[in-house]
Design an enzyme around this catalytic site. Structure first.
Site, mmCIF file in Angstrom:
data_model
loop_
_atom_site.group_PDB
_atom_site.id
_atom_site.type_symbol
_atom_site.label_atom_id
_atom_site.label_comp_id
_atom_site.label_asym_id
_atom_site.label_seq_id
_atom_site.Cartn_x
_atom_site.Cartn_y
_atom_site.Cartn_z
ATOM 1 N N TRP A 62 7.322 -0.299 4.200
ATOM 2 C CA TRP A 62 7.954 0.325 3.040
ATOM 3 C C TRP A 62 9.405 0.699 3.307
ATOM 4 C CZ3 TRP A 62 9.626 5.409 1.591
ATOM 5 C CH2 TRP A 62 9.603 6.340 2.613
ATOM 6 N N TYR A 108 9.494 15.525 1.450
ATOM 7 C CA TYR A 108 9.320 16.860 0.856
ATOM 8 C C TYR A 108 9.146 16.795 -0.654
ATOM 9 C CZ TYR A 108 9.748 18.455 5.463
ATOM 10 O OH TYR A 108 9.482 18.630 6.789
ATOM 11 N N THR A 118 7.590 26.614 6.829
ATOM 12 C CA THR A 118 6.248 26.095 6.548
ATOM 13 C C THR A 118 5.204 27.087 7.041
ATOM 14 O OG1 THR A 118 7.176 23.898 6.892
ATOM 15 C CG2 THR A 118 4.799 24.028 6.707
ATOM 16 N N HIS A 135 0.847 -1.204 0.000
ATOM 17 C CA HIS A 135 0.000 0.000 0.000
ATOM 18 C C HIS A 135 0.883 1.255 0.000
ATOM 19 C CE1 HIS A 135 -2.925 3.049 1.196
ATOM 20 N NE2 HIS A 135 -2.209 3.306 2.267
ATOM 21 N N SER A 186 13.601 6.163 -13.074
ATOM 22 C CA SER A 186 12.571 6.965 -13.730
ATOM 23 C C SER A 186 12.490 8.354 -13.096
ATOM 24 C CB SER A 186 11.225 6.236 -13.618
ATOM 25 O OG SER A 186 10.174 7.109 -13.876
ATOM 26 N N SER A 187 12.525 8.385 -11.753
ATOM 27 C CA SER A 187 12.420 9.676 -11.050
ATOM 28 C C SER A 187 13.616 10.562 -11.339
ATOM 29 C CB SER A 187 12.346 9.466 -9.542
ATOM 30 O OG SER A 187 11.194 8.780 -9.222
ATOM 31 N N ARG A 203 1.431 0.354 15.197
ATOM 32 C CA ARG A 203 1.094 0.276 13.782
ATOM 33 C C ARG A 203 1.524 -1.081 13.237
ATOM 34 N NH1 ARG A 203 5.739 4.103 10.933
ATOM 35 N NH2 ARG A 203 4.562 3.566 9.064
ATOM 36 N N ASP A 235 8.316 22.264 -25.471
ATOM 37 C CA ASP A 235 8.216 20.897 -24.933
ATOM 38 C C ASP A 235 9.242 20.768 -23.814
ATOM 39 O OD1 ASP A 235 8.007 18.005 -24.628
ATOM 40 O OD2 ASP A 235 7.094 18.004 -26.602
ATOM 41 N N GLU A 260 12.491 12.640 0.687
ATOM 42 C CA GLU A 260 11.367 12.055 -0.062
ATOM 43 C C GLU A 260 10.027 12.620 0.422
ATOM 44 O OE1 GLU A 260 11.039 10.148 -2.619
ATOM 45 O OE2 GLU A 260 8.932 9.562 -2.447
ATOM 46 N N HIS A 319 13.741 11.218 4.295
ATOM 47 C CA HIS A 319 13.137 12.484 4.688
ATOM 48 C C HIS A 319 13.013 13.483 3.538
ATOM 49 C CE1 HIS A 319 10.918 14.719 7.502
ATOM 50 N NE2 HIS A 319 11.437 15.771 6.921
ATOM 51 N N SER A 339 -0.294 27.311 -4.238
ATOM 52 C CA SER A 339 0.102 28.696 -4.514
ATOM 53 C C SER A 339 -0.390 29.176 -5.879
ATOM 54 C CB SER A 339 1.634 28.836 -4.458
ATOM 55 O OG SER A 339 2.104 28.390 -3.214
ATOM 56 N N LYS A 371 4.697 29.877 4.674
ATOM 57 C CA LYS A 371 3.829 29.515 3.548
ATOM 58 C C LYS A 371 2.352 29.614 3.937
ATOM 59 C CE LYS A 371 6.750 26.756 0.690
ATOM 60 N NZ LYS A 371 6.259 27.363 -0.544
ATOM 61 N N HIS A 420 15.357 11.936 12.929
ATOM 62 C CA HIS A 420 14.158 12.036 13.777
ATOM 63 C C HIS A 420 13.220 10.852 13.533
ATOM 64 C CE1 HIS A 420 12.025 14.764 10.568
ATOM 65 N NE2 HIS A 420 11.708 13.510 10.380
ATOM 66 N N HIS A 421 13.452 10.088 12.461
ATOM 67 C CA HIS A 421 12.647 8.891 12.211
ATOM 68 C C HIS A 421 13.121 7.721 13.067
ATOM 69 C CE1 HIS A 421 10.484 10.477 8.684
ATOM 70 N NE2 HIS A 421 11.586 11.157 8.474
#
Lengths: 530, 39
Positions: A139, A254, A325, A74, A166-167, A447, A103, A252, A250, A265, A328, A299-300
């Site tokens: 994951w 963002y 943040t 998932h 790809s990314s 979890r 293009d 990722e 991390h 925006s 924003k 922090h993870h």
């Protein structure tokens, strides 16, 4: 003569070859968006299985091992198959049109970036059918567990390599396009915010994805080629995997949210009929968030045990992210302040985003506090937190973007009444699903488990009811999109009264090739209003 | 940095190629560094 030139201009192959061989940014954008939509339903279906199992305590629907495989897939499919490709699809459609380019800079590479995705997703799905099944380690694929599982893990590793490639190629293309293909007058500080946030995101991708590819390559060599990077039995260090993984992981996070900031925006000034408040500070805030995202990874993993100085460093840098943040959120609210606001569906999604993403940001701050994190770590509080960021953040922004730009892409207006139904049902069911999970986490429910103590039964029941509602509501979204693609009220060139930007100067739908001759950028075409 | 103004198509093509090669090389270098710094 002019007609003949236009007709030639509109020529493109038909049938399957159009899509297989296309180098047109609009076609490739469409491919990305449909791919992401399909993956969204695949991963959403997995979420339904999870919530069906968790509706009541005890084991009713699936085996625990399969449950773990579903949690893992998932997440992987939603992150790498749905959200990231959706953003790349939006970038493909919009970035060239927004900067006045004909293009993408590297159109053939663009084709390859997309066509790496379907085989990668197929590999990931096939892992369900090999001996041992798909990986069930989550994951984050932490060793030592992932060193001990079946060949489904190898499928996943190969798939992650392809998705990463790809990314990286997509990011490289976007940076090259933005730096080299802008129309005269479109200086960097005049670019639409969506282009800015994507430019910064592309740099994050370029710096983060090779690290993920590196760490999964090391996992592969540990599994099959006799290395001991992460295997303690041979002198390796499993905690090192976590450090390297989260050095990717991390940024990722963002990568999954900065383009959403860009979308919001674009939408809020349009429906407030005002220039974006604090354009420059928006750009600098985005860049600050991107920089900080590389210095907060641990922090993870506060609970693995690290020196107090390390914990303090990562705690403070994480809390620091709240500053840009906050800038924003302040700017979005200030843009709306005394604006001539209307509440079409894209605006509803944008305002929903501002409210709900902020809740996710605040629970993130709670998780940043080391002693508190020791309590929250690996509980449903974390699950609630990142769904507020990723669903009501990323996915609701993508939905808002689809409603915002779909009339431009298809030339038809969507059904506004159904769009509003879609928003309200999504917002309500989303909160019914995920708000109770905060309480479950605070009460200590871990979890990634298929069964739980009786004390958690009621909130889980509500959460599952919300999830089923949320899932069914997305079928309405599919219906609205298909209906709009097939026909509907004709969209004007500008589509929205308050829309500014080069993409709103071309017809709806835009011709197959736009801006073969560079456009002249006028002040009224700029979102900043400069 | 470089808007399309004032560039010939050949110069633009060269700039595109240069940007792509630099970025691609950085990505590959980072991938190899991740692995070999821990070899």
């Amino acid at each position: 003569m002019a007609q003949a030139a236009t007709a030639h201009h509109e020529e493109h192959p038909s049938g399957i070859t159009r899509w297989l061989y296309t180098t047109n940014h609009k076609d490739i954008g469409t491919l990305y968006l449909w791919f992401a939509f399909i993956m969204f339903f695949v991963a959403g279906g997995m979420a339904m299985i999870l919530r069906a199992e968790l509706m009541q305590p005890g084991l009713q629907v699936v085996e625990p091992q399969f449950f773990n495989q579903m949690t893992t897939l998932h997440a992987l499919v939603m992150i790498f198959g749905a959200i990231m490709p959706a953003f790349v699809g939006l970038a493909n459609w919009q970035v060239p049109m927004m900067v006045g380019a004909p293009d993408m800079a590297l159109p053939r590479l663009n084709n390859w970036s997309f066509w790496l995705l379907p085989p990668a997703a197929t590999l990931l799905m096939l892992s369900l059918f090999v001996p041992g099944g798909a990986p069930g380690a989550g994951w984050t694929i932490y060793p030592p567990l992932t060193l001990q599982t079946g060949m489904g893990m190898d499928f996943t590793i190969l798939s992650i390599h392809m998705l990463g490639m790809s990314s990286v190629l997509g990011a490289l293309n976007i940076i090259t396009t933005i730096l080299n293909m802008r129309a005269p007058g479109m200086s960097l500080m005049k670019m639409p915010l969506f282009v800015w946030t994507w430019l910064i995101t592309a740099f994050l991708l370029l710096a983060a994805m090779p690290v993920l590819a590196g760490v999964v390559t090391m996992l592969l060599t540990d599994r099959h080629f006799g290395t001991y990077f992460f295997d303690a039995a041979g002198g390796g260090d499993p905690v090192m995997f976590q450090h390297v993984f989260w050095f990717f992981g991390h940024p990722e996070v963002y990568i999954l949210i900065l383009p959403a900031f860009g979308i919001i925006s674009q939408i809020i000034p349009t429906f407030s009929r005002k220039p974006l408040f604090g354009y420059d500070s928006m750009v600098y805030a985005t860049a600050s968030i991107a920089f900080l995202s590389f210095v907060v990874w641990a922090h993870h993993m506060f609970t693995v045990g690290m020196p107090t100085a390390g914990e303090l460093f990562f705690m403070y840098t994480t809390m620091l992210i709240a500053v840009p943040t906050g800038v924003k959120v302040f700017n979005w609210v200030s843009t709306m302040w005394r604006g001539s606001m209307t509440f079409e569906t894209p605006m509803l999604f944008a305002i929903g985003f501002v409210f709900l993403f902020t809740i996710g940001g605040l629970s993130g701050l709670m998780l940043a506090i080391v002693p508190a994190d020791f309590q929250y770590h690996d509980t449903y509080f974390v699950v609630a937190h990142f769904h507020y960021v990723l669903f009501s953040g990323s996915i609701m922004a993508i939905m808002g973007a689809v409603y915002f730009w779909l009339p431009k892409w298809t030339g038809h207006m969507y059904n506004e009444t159904l769009g509003k139904w879609h928003f309200w049902l999504t917002a309500i069911f989303f909160n019914v699903t995920f708000f109770p999970q905060h309480f479950l986490g605070l009460a200590g429910m871990p979890r990634r488990i298929p069964d739980y103590a009786l004390q958690f039964a009621e909130f889980n029941w509500w959460s599952s009811i919300g999830a089923f509602g949320l899932g069914i509501t997305q079928l309405l979204f599919l219906y609205i999109v298909v209906q709009t693609v097939r026909g509907g009220k004709k969209a004007t060139t500008q589509v929205w009264e308050g829309a500014h930007g080069l993409e709103w100067t071309v017809p709806s739908p835009p011709p197959y090739h736009t801006f073969s001759t560079p456009p002249k950028v006028r002040p009224q075409d700029l979102i900043s209003g400069l | 940095m470089m808007a399309r103004t004032g560039k010939t198509p050949a110069q633009r093509r060269a700039a595109i190629l240069r940007t792509a090669v630099i970025l691609g090389s950085l990505a590959v270098a980072l991938y190899l560094f991740t692995i070999f710094s821990r070899w």
